[in-house]
Motif scaffolding. Structure first.
Motif, PDB file in Angstrom:
ATOM      1  N   PHE A   1       0.813  -1.227   0.000  1.00 42.93           N
ATOM      2  CA  PHE A   1       0.000   0.000   0.000  1.00 42.93           C
ATOM      3  C   PHE A   1       0.845   1.275   0.000  1.00 42.93           C
ATOM      4  CE2 PHE A   1      -2.330  -3.212   2.693  1.00 42.93           C
ATOM      5  CZ  PHE A   1      -3.068  -3.732   1.649  1.00 42.93           C
ATOM      6  N   VAL A   2       1.878   1.284  -0.833  1.00 43.95           N
ATOM      7  CA  VAL A   2       2.800   2.418  -0.936  1.00 43.95           C
ATOM      8  C   VAL A   2       2.597   3.105  -2.283  1.00 43.95           C
ATOM      9  CG1 VAL A   2       5.237   3.105  -1.076  1.00 43.95           C
ATOM     10  CG2 VAL A   2       4.512   1.366   0.581  1.00 43.95           C
ATOM     11  N   HIS A   3       2.544   4.424  -2.246  1.00 49.15           N
ATOM     12  CA  HIS A   3       2.413   5.235  -3.463  1.00 49.15           C
ATOM     13  C   HIS A   3       3.294   6.470  -3.289  1.00 49.15           C
ATOM     14  CE1 HIS A   3      -0.129   8.139  -6.049  1.00 49.15           C
ATOM     15  NE2 HIS A   3       0.595   7.398  -6.862  1.00 49.15           N
ATOM     16  N   CYS A   4       4.292   6.604  -4.139  1.00 53.12           N
ATOM     17  CA  CYS A   4       5.171   7.779  -4.112  1.00 53.12           C
ATOM     18  C   CYS A   4       5.020   8.500  -5.448  1.00 53.12           C
ATOM     19  CB  CYS A   4       6.629   7.359  -3.919  1.00 53.12           C
ATOM     20  SG  CYS A   4       6.911   6.415  -2.410  1.00 53.12           S
ATOM     21  N   TYR A   5       4.857   9.813  -5.372  1.00 53.47           N
ATOM     22  CA  TYR A   5       4.693  10.578  -6.601  1.00 53.47           C
ATOM     23  C   TYR A   5       5.225  11.992  -6.417  1.00 53.47           C
ATOM     24  CZ  TYR A   5       0.543  12.576  -4.337  1.00 53.47           C
ATOM     25  OH  TYR A   5      -0.311  13.216  -3.475  1.00 53.47           O
ATOM     26  N   THR A   6       5.477  12.634  -7.564  1.00 51.63           N
ATOM     27  CA  THR A   6       6.009  13.991  -7.576  1.00 51.63           C
ATOM     28  C   THR A   6       5.162  14.862  -8.481  1.00 51.63           C
ATOM     29  OG1 THR A   6       8.257  13.178  -7.210  1.00 51.63           O
ATOM     30  CG2 THR A   6       8.044  15.401  -8.125  1.00 51.63           C
ATOM     31  N   ILE A   7       4.723  15.994  -7.948  1.00 55.42           N
ATOM     32  CA  ILE A   7       4.062  17.012  -8.771  1.00 55.42           C
ATOM     33  C   ILE A   7       5.197  17.814  -9.400  1.00 55.42           C
ATOM     34  CG2 ILE A   7       2.551  19.030  -8.806  1.00 55.42           C
ATOM     35  CD1 ILE A   7       1.239  17.824  -6.241  1.00 55.42           C
ATOM     36  N   PHE A   8       5.303  17.766 -10.728  1.00 51.30           N
ATOM     37  CA  PHE A   8       6.438  18.382 -11.405  1.00 51.30           C
ATOM     38  C   PHE A   8       6.045  19.511 -12.362  1.00 51.30           C
ATOM     39  CE2 PHE A   8       5.051  15.061 -14.231  1.00 51.30           C
ATOM     40  CZ  PHE A   8       5.195  15.608 -15.501  1.00 51.30           C
ATOM     41  N   GLU A   9       4.765  19.667 -12.605  1.00 51.70           N
ATOM     42  CA  GLU A   9       4.313  20.717 -13.521  1.00 51.70           C
ATOM     43  C   GLU A   9       2.930  21.169 -13.109  1.00 51.70           C
ATOM     44  OE1 GLU A   9       2.824  20.798 -18.103  1.00 51.70           O
ATOM     45  OE2 GLU A   9       4.785  19.849 -17.784  1.00 51.70           O
ATOM     46  N   GLY A  10       2.646  22.451 -13.338  1.00 52.10           N
ATOM     47  CA  GLY A  10       1.298  22.945 -13.088  1.00 52.10           C
ATOM     48  C   GLY A  10       1.296  24.322 -12.472  1.00 52.10           C
ATOM     49  N   ASP A  11       0.110  24.912 -12.504  1.00 51.91           N
ATOM     50  CA  ASP A  11      -0.069  26.274 -12.022  1.00 51.91           C
ATOM     51  C   ASP A  11       0.266  26.414 -10.539  1.00 51.91           C
ATOM     52  OD1 ASP A  11      -1.088  27.143 -14.582  1.00 51.91           O
ATOM     53  OD2 ASP A  11      -2.909  26.040 -14.087  1.00 51.91           O
ATOM     54  N   MET A  12       0.023  25.374  -9.752  1.00 48.09           N
ATOM     55  CA  MET A  12       0.277  25.464  -8.316  1.00 48.09           C
ATOM     56  C   MET A  12       1.769  25.589  -7.984  1.00 48.09           C
ATOM     57  SD  MET A  12      -0.402  21.529  -7.132  1.00 48.09           S
ATOM     58  CE  MET A  12      -0.240  21.936  -5.428  1.00 48.09           C
ATOM     59  N   LEU A  13       2.633  25.232  -8.933  1.00 45.60           N
ATOM     60  CA  LEU A  13       4.073  25.335  -8.702  1.00 45.60           C
ATOM     61  C   LEU A  13       4.626  26.719  -9.054  1.00 45.60           C
ATOM     62  CD1 LEU A  13       5.293  21.937 -10.233  1.00 45.60           C
ATOM     63  CD2 LEU A  13       4.773  22.444  -7.851  1.00 45.60           C
ATOM     64  N   ALA A  14       3.947  27.422  -9.921  1.00 51.27           N
ATOM     65  CA  ALA A  14       4.442  28.668 -10.509  1.00 51.27           C
ATOM     66  C   ALA A  14       5.052  29.635  -9.493  1.00 51.27           C
ATOM     67  CB  ALA A  14       3.328  29.363 -11.287  1.00 51.27           C
ATOM     68  N   ASN A  15       6.303  29.947  -9.701  1.00 50.35           N
ATOM     69  CA  ASN A  15       7.064  30.923  -8.906  1.00 50.35           C
ATOM     70  C   ASN A  15       7.171  30.575  -7.428  1.00 50.35           C
ATOM     71  OD1 ASN A  15       7.423  32.587 -11.216  1.00 50.35           O
ATOM     72  ND2 ASN A  15       5.342  33.348 -10.911  1.00 50.35           N
ATOM     73  N   LYS A  16       6.826  29.336  -7.059  1.00 49.32           N
ATOM     74  CA  LYS A  16       6.901  28.928  -5.661  1.00 49.32           C
ATOM     75  C   LYS A  16       7.743  27.684  -5.472  1.00 49.32           C
ATOM     76  CE  LYS A  16       2.183  29.517  -5.527  1.00 49.32           C
ATOM     77  NZ  LYS A  16       0.866  29.161  -5.072  1.00 49.32           N
ATOM     78  N   PHE A  17       7.463  26.670  -6.290  1.00 50.03           N
ATOM     79  CA  PHE A  17       8.091  25.373  -6.082  1.00 50.03           C
ATOM     80  C   PHE A  17       8.725  24.834  -7.349  1.00 50.03           C
ATOM     81  CE2 PHE A  17       4.221  25.575  -3.423  1.00 50.03           C
ATOM     82  CZ  PHE A  17       4.823  25.621  -2.179  1.00 50.03           C
ATOM     83  N   GLU A  18       9.837  24.160  -7.179  1.00 48.89           N
ATOM     84  CA  GLU A  18      10.422  23.393  -8.274  1.00 48.89           C
ATOM     85  C   GLU A  18       9.577  22.138  -8.480  1.00 48.89           C
ATOM     86  OE1 GLU A  18      14.288  20.567  -9.135  1.00 48.89           O
ATOM     87  OE2 GLU A  18      14.297  21.840  -7.369  1.00 48.89           O
ATOM     88  N   LYS A  19       9.226  21.510  -7.354  1.00 48.36           N
ATOM     89  CA  LYS A  19       8.398  20.307  -7.368  1.00 48.36           C
ATOM     90  C   LYS A  19       7.912  20.050  -5.944  1.00 48.36           C
ATOM     91  CE  LYS A  19      12.427  17.351  -6.739  1.00 48.36           C
ATOM     92  NZ  LYS A  19      13.241  16.284  -7.308  1.00 48.36           N
ATOM     93  N   ILE A  20       6.942  19.142  -5.827  1.00 51.21           N
ATOM     94  CA  ILE A  20       6.449  18.695  -4.524  1.00 51.21           C
ATOM     95  C   ILE A  20       6.383  17.173  -4.594  1.00 51.21           C
ATOM     96  CG2 ILE A  20       4.580  18.782  -2.831  1.00 51.21           C
ATOM     97  CD1 ILE A  20       3.669  21.421  -4.212  1.00 51.21           C
ATOM     98  N   SER A  21       7.040  16.514  -3.638  1.00 51.84           N
ATOM     99  CA  SER A  21       7.093  15.052  -3.638  1.00 51.84           C
ATOM    100  C   SER A  21       6.360  14.481  -2.427  1.00 51.84           C
ATOM    101  CB  SER A  21       8.545  14.563  -3.608  1.00 51.84           C
ATOM    102  OG  SER A  21       9.210  14.944  -4.787  1.00 51.84           O
ATOM    103  N   TYR A  22       5.692  13.367  -2.659  1.00 51.32           N
ATOM    104  CA  TYR A  22       4.947  12.675  -1.602  1.00 51.32           C
ATOM    105  C   TYR A  22       5.388  11.214  -1.540  1.00 51.32           C
ATOM    106  CZ  TYR A  22       1.593  16.543  -1.650  1.00 51.32           C
ATOM    107  OH  TYR A  22       0.997  17.781  -1.575  1.00 51.32           O
TER     108      TYR A  22
END
Length: 184
Positions: A108-129
């Motif tokens: 039951f493990v799920h690892c993912y990275t948000i790497f593109e999108g409006d929520m990243l703009a000028n704030k984050f390079e990426k967000i990993s879970y």
């Protein structure tokens, strides 16, 4: 929660001095990593919650979280490691793309990275879970997640704010999935 800073050589510019020696000018960019731990309990067992919140998420989330998610679709891969998912959000008609870093259906493990999108703009390079559903002593489950926000230079928000917002959104997601499964 912890805040870690690392340095990246962002730009190297070669130039020649008058006496023809080659030198390099370095521009250093300071980027931060904000890490938080999240736990949310559920009365339902881990297998049931994992299936709904991970394996069936593309169909389920737009139904049960329609105030936040318009649609979700797999745009590359088979859903396993390396797959890319696009999630269309309600807020500002925005979107995000996630890459599946790991998927372990037995544990039951799920690892993912948000790497593109409006929520990243000028704030984050990426967000990993890094997420995992584990059994709780009462027969239910606990959703455990480590989230890492890779902030861009100039984005200055207290780490606690980022982690608290992630905790709130996670709790809403877990409780929405739980309520849907209990009703259906």
């Amino acid at each position: 929660m912890k805040l870690t800073f690392y340095f990246i050589a962002a730009q190297i510019v070669d130039f020649k001095l008058e006496n023809m020696r080659t030198c390099s000018q370095f521009t250093l960019v300071i980027m931060g990593v904000v890490t938080g731990e999240i736990e949310v309990a559920s009365v339902l067992p881990p297998a049931k919650m994992f299936k709904a919140s991970v394996l069936d998420a593309d169909q389920l989330f737009p139904k049960i979280m329609s105030q936040a998610i318009k649609s979700a679709e797999l745009i590359e891969g088979d859903g396993g490691a390396g797959s890319i998912r696009k999630v269309n959000l309600v807020e500002d008609d925005s979107y995000m793309k996630q890459k599946v870093d790991a998927l372990d259906k037995e544990n039951f493990v799920h690892c993912y990275t948000i790497f593109e999108g409006d929520m990243l703009a000028n704030k984050f390079e990426k967000i990993s879970y890094e997420t995992k559903w584990v059994s709780s002593p009462d027969g239910g489950s606990i959703f455990k997640s480590t989230v890492k926000f890779y902030t861009l230079p100039g984005f200055d928000v207290p780490a606690e704010n980022l982690i608290n917002k992630a905790k709130e959104k996670t709790a809403v997601m877990v409780k929405a999935v739980e309520a849907y499964l209990q009703a259906n």
